[in-house]
Design a protein around this motif. Structure first.
Motif, short mmCIF file in Angstrom:
data_model
loop_
_atom_site.label_atom_id
_atom_site.label_comp_id
_atom_site.label_asym_id
_atom_site.label_seq_id
_atom_site.Cartn_x
_atom_site.Cartn_y
_atom_site.Cartn_z
N SER A 115 0.83 -1.21 0.00
CA SER A 115 0.00 0.00 0.00
C SER A 115 0.86 1.25 0.00
O SER A 115 0.51 2.25 -0.63
CB SER A 115 -0.97 0.01 1.18
OG SER A 115 -0.28 0.18 2.39
N GLN A 162 2.12 1.57 -3.55
CA GLN A 162 0.99 1.96 -4.40
C GLN A 162 0.66 3.44 -4.23
O GLN A 162 0.41 4.15 -5.21
CB GLN A 162 -0.22 1.11 -4.05
CG GLN A 162 -1.38 1.27 -4.98
CD GLN A 162 -2.50 0.32 -4.61
OE1 GLN A 162 -2.74 0.05 -3.43
NE2 GLN A 162 -3.19 -0.20 -5.60
N ARG A 213 1.16 6.09 -7.36
CA ARG A 213 0.00 6.81 -7.85
C ARG A 213 0.34 8.27 -8.12
O ARG A 213 -0.23 8.91 -8.99
CB ARG A 213 -1.12 6.69 -6.81
CG ARG A 213 -2.41 7.34 -7.17
CD ARG A 213 -3.49 7.11 -6.13
NE ARG A 213 -3.00 7.32 -4.77
CZ ARG A 213 -3.29 6.53 -3.74
NH1 ARG A 213 -4.05 5.49 -3.91
NH2 ARG A 213 -2.82 6.78 -2.54
N THR A 245 10.21 1.80 -6.22
CA THR A 245 9.69 0.71 -5.38
C THR A 245 10.66 0.39 -4.25
O THR A 245 10.26 0.26 -3.09
CB THR A 245 9.45 -0.55 -6.23
OG1 THR A 245 8.54 -0.22 -7.28
CG2 THR A 245 8.88 -1.68 -5.39
#
Length: 91
Positions: free
Chosen positions: A53, A56, A60, A75
């Protein structure tokens, strides 16, 4: 194990797949004789879900990915940030 899976699959396919996926690891933890506190902590997927999360949320906000290496760097950076929020397992 197969009997439980076959019984559970028509009722709740998602739960049946989760059971099938994690049962081997669960049995390994029991066979190793790991104490109850340690057995409970790594048995959840919460740390993994928390990491994903975080990644993510940051992904975004990126407007343009240049290449795969950039995505890997973002990442990795976010996983290192998420690691700071982890708590040490007692026991």
């Amino acid at each position: 194990m197969q009997k439980i899976f076959l019984h559970l699959e028509p009722i709740e396919p998602s739960a049946a797949r989760s059971l099938q996926e994690g049962l081997g690891e669960t049995l390994t933890v029991h066979r190793l004789g790991i104490g109850a506190v340690l057995r409970r902590k790594p048995g959840t997927t919460n740390p993994i879900e928390s990491c994903l999360s975080t990644v993510q949320r940051v992904a975004r906000n990126v407007k343009r990915w240049r290449d795969g290496n950039q995505a890997l760097r973002w990442t990795a950076t976010e996983l290192l940030e998420a690691e700071k929020k982890f708590r040490r397992i007692k026991g």
